[in-house]
Design a protein around this motif. Structure first.
Motif, PDB file in Angstrom:
ATOM      1  N   MET A  99      -9.642   2.524 -12.697  1.00  0.00           N
ATOM      2  CA  MET A  99      -8.835   3.726 -12.434  1.00  0.00           C
ATOM      3  C   MET A  99      -7.395   3.501 -12.857  1.00  0.00           C
ATOM      4  N   GLN A 100      -6.870   2.307 -12.532  1.00  0.00           N
ATOM      5  CA  GLN A 100      -5.485   2.004 -12.895  1.00  0.00           C
ATOM      6  C   GLN A 100      -5.324   1.964 -14.409  1.00  0.00           C
ATOM      7  N   ALA A 101      -6.282   1.359 -15.104  1.00  0.00           N
ATOM      8  CA  ALA A 101      -6.214   1.280 -16.570  1.00  0.00           C
ATOM      9  C   ALA A 101      -6.269   2.671 -17.191  1.00  0.00           C
ATOM     10  N   GLN A 102      -7.142   3.547 -16.670  1.00  0.00           N
ATOM     11  CA  GLN A 102      -7.231   4.919 -17.186  1.00  0.00           C
ATOM     12  C   GLN A 102      -5.905   5.643 -17.002  1.00  0.00           C
ATOM     13  N   TRP A 103      -5.318   5.490 -15.822  1.00  0.00           N
ATOM     14  CA  TRP A 103      -4.050   6.161 -15.532  1.00  0.00           C
ATOM     15  C   TRP A 103      -2.938   5.616 -16.432  1.00  0.00           C
ATOM     16  N   ASP A 104      -2.852   4.273 -16.552  1.00  0.00           N
ATOM     17  CA  ASP A 104      -1.834   3.641 -17.397  1.00  0.00           C
ATOM     18  C   ASP A 104      -1.970   4.079 -18.850  1.00  0.00           C
ATOM     19  N   LEU A 105      -3.208   4.082 -19.350  1.00  0.00           N
ATOM     20  CA  LEU A 105      -3.445   4.473 -20.735  1.00  0.00           C
ATOM     21  C   LEU A 105      -3.033   5.919 -20.978  1.00  0.00           C
ATOM     22  N   TRP A 106      -3.411   6.809 -20.074  1.00  0.00           N
ATOM     23  CA  TRP A 106      -3.045   8.217 -20.246  1.00  0.00           C
ATOM     24  C   TRP A 106      -1.532   8.381 -20.231  1.00  0.00           C
ATOM     25  N   GLN A 107      -0.862   7.675 -19.323  1.00  0.00           N
ATOM     26  CA  GLN A 107       0.604   7.751 -19.260  1.00  0.00           C
ATOM     27  C   GLN A 107       1.223   7.262 -20.570  1.00  0.00           C
ATOM     28  N   ALA A 108       0.709   6.160 -21.098  1.00  0.00           N
ATOM     29  CA  ALA A 108       1.239   5.611 -22.350  1.00  0.00           C
ATOM     30  C   ALA A 108       1.009   6.569 -23.517  1.00  0.00           C
ATOM     31  N   GLN A 109      -0.143   7.262 -23.507  1.00  0.00           N
ATOM     32  CA  GLN A 109      -0.448   8.201 -24.594  1.00  0.00           C
ATOM     33  C   GLN A 109       0.475   9.414 -24.587  1.00  0.00           C
ATOM     34  N   GLN A 110       1.154   9.640 -23.493  1.00  0.00           N
ATOM     35  CA  GLN A 110       2.074  10.779 -23.406  1.00  0.00           C
ATOM     36  C   GLN A 110       3.436  10.468 -24.016  1.00  0.00           C
ATOM     37  N   GLN A 111       3.662   9.199 -24.322  1.00  0.00           N
ATOM     38  CA  GLN A 111       4.946   8.772 -24.883  1.00  0.00           C
ATOM     39  C   GLN A 111       4.876   8.743 -26.409  1.00  0.00           C
ATOM     40  N   PRO A 112       5.995   9.007 -27.078  1.00  0.00           N
ATOM     41  CA  PRO A 112       5.984   8.923 -28.543  1.00  0.00           C
ATOM     42  C   PRO A 112       5.721   7.486 -29.007  1.00  0.00           C
ATOM     43  N   PRO A 136       0.809  -1.220   0.000  1.00  0.00           N
ATOM     44  CA  PRO A 136       0.000   0.000   0.000  1.00  0.00           C
ATOM     45  C   PRO A 136       0.843   1.271   0.000  1.00  0.00           C
ATOM     46  N   SER A 137       2.016   1.220   0.612  1.00  0.00           N
ATOM     47  CA  SER A 137       2.886   2.394   0.615  1.00  0.00           C
ATOM     48  C   SER A 137       3.278   2.773  -0.812  1.00  0.00           C
ATOM     49  N   ASN A 138       3.681   1.782  -1.595  1.00  0.00           N
ATOM     50  CA  ASN A 138       4.067   2.045  -2.988  1.00  0.00           C
ATOM     51  C   ASN A 138       2.896   2.565  -3.818  1.00  0.00           C
ATOM     52  N   ILE A 139       1.713   2.013  -3.595  1.00  0.00           N
ATOM     53  CA  ILE A 139       0.537   2.465  -4.341  1.00  0.00           C
ATOM     54  C   ILE A 139       0.151   3.877  -3.924  1.00  0.00           C
ATOM     55  N   LEU A 140       0.130   4.140  -2.626  1.00  0.00           N
ATOM     56  CA  LEU A 140      -0.215   5.479  -2.131  1.00  0.00           C
ATOM     57  C   LEU A 140       0.749   6.537  -2.641  1.00  0.00           C
ATOM     58  N   ASN A 141       2.005   6.156  -2.848  1.00  0.00           N
ATOM     59  CA  ASN A 141       3.008   7.097  -3.336  1.00  0.00           C
ATOM     60  C   ASN A 141       3.160   7.091  -4.853  1.00  0.00           C
ATOM     61  N   GLY A 142       2.280   6.360  -5.542  1.00  0.00           N
ATOM     62  CA  GLY A 142       2.295   6.335  -7.001  1.00  0.00           C
ATOM     63  C   GLY A 142       3.472   5.596  -7.603  1.00  0.00           C
ATOM     64  N   LYS A 143       4.134   4.759  -6.815  1.00  0.00           N
ATOM     65  CA  LYS A 143       5.308   4.029  -7.298  1.00  0.00           C
ATOM     66  C   LYS A 143       4.946   2.686  -7.921  1.00  0.00           C
ATOM     67  N   SER A 144       3.743   2.199  -7.630  1.00  0.00           N
ATOM     68  CA  SER A 144       3.272   0.975  -8.275  1.00  0.00           C
ATOM     69  C   SER A 144       1.766   1.080  -8.466  1.00  0.00           C
ATOM     70  N   GLY A 145       1.240   0.174  -9.262  1.00  0.00           N
ATOM     71  CA  GLY A 145      -0.169   0.235  -9.614  1.00  0.00           C
ATOM     72  C   GLY A 145      -1.019  -0.746  -8.833  1.00  0.00           C
ATOM     73  N   VAL A 146      -2.316  -0.586  -8.984  1.00  0.00           N
ATOM     74  CA  VAL A 146      -3.287  -1.469  -8.353  1.00  0.00           C
ATOM     75  C   VAL A 146      -3.414  -2.729  -9.202  1.00  0.00           C
ATOM     76  N   THR A 147      -3.096  -3.868  -8.610  1.00  0.00           N
ATOM     77  CA  THR A 147      -3.243  -5.148  -9.299  1.00  0.00           C
ATOM     78  C   THR A 147      -4.663  -5.667  -9.092  1.00  0.00           C
ATOM     79  N   ALA A 148      -5.035  -6.695  -9.836  1.00  0.00           N
ATOM     80  CA  ALA A 148      -6.355  -7.300  -9.668  1.00  0.00           C
ATOM     81  C   ALA A 148      -6.523  -7.834  -8.246  1.00  0.00           C
ATOM     82  N   SER A 149      -5.481  -8.463  -7.714  1.00  0.00           N
ATOM     83  CA  SER A 149      -5.528  -9.006  -6.362  1.00  0.00           C
ATOM     84  C   SER A 149      -5.722  -7.903  -5.323  1.00  0.00           C
ATOM     85  N   PHE A 150      -4.996  -6.796  -5.485  1.00  0.00           N
ATOM     86  CA  PHE A 150      -5.126  -5.678  -4.550  1.00  0.00           C
ATOM     87  C   PHE A 150      -6.502  -5.032  -4.692  1.00  0.00           C
TER      88      PHE A 150
END
Length: 119
Positions: free
Chosen positions: A94-107, A62-76
């Motif tokens: 929410m995790q998928a939306q965040w991941d997708l937006w991050q990926a769209q920012q890359q060339p 939870p520390s890593n997730i709260l600090n944005g260092k890792s994502g929410v897994t299906a198990s979590f």
């Protein structure tokens, strides 16, 4: 109105605000990391260690997730849903939306579409 009523109303408003934020995030250009939302759902007087104990996981997750260092897994997401009375789909979404937006920012390389063949 007693202190317990005020505390309940305050907490209810906070949860309502968070739910509205989650709905709006699906339409946002830069959605919040699920850890930011989770931070609002954990009581102010609860430590990360206490949350981890309630979720029956080690404190690092939870520390890593709260600090944005890792994502929410299906198990979590399943654990969060059981703990907070939400759905696992909400957290995974929410995790998928965040991941997708991050990926769209890359060339992206130029990718040639695969031609369809008649069957």
């Amino acid at each position: 109105m007693c202190d317990a009523d005020v505390k309940w109303l305050t907490r209810s408003w906070s949860i309502t605000r968070t739910i509205i934020k989650v709905i709006v995030m699906t339409m946002m250009h830069n959605p919040a990391h699920p850890g930011e939302v989770l931070r609002e759902w954990i009581p102010d007087d609860m430590t990360v260690g206490q949350a981890a104990q309630a979720l029956q996981i080690n404190r690092v997750t939870p520390s890593n997730i709260l600090n944005g260092k890792s994502g929410v897994t299906a198990s979590f997401a399943l654990r969060l849903a059981a703990w907070r009375g939400t759905s696992p789909e909400m957290w995974v979404g929410m995790q998928a939306q965040w991941d997708l937006w991050q990926a769209q920012q890359q060339p992206m390389p130029k990718i040639k579409p695969l031609p369809r063949h008649a069957a």
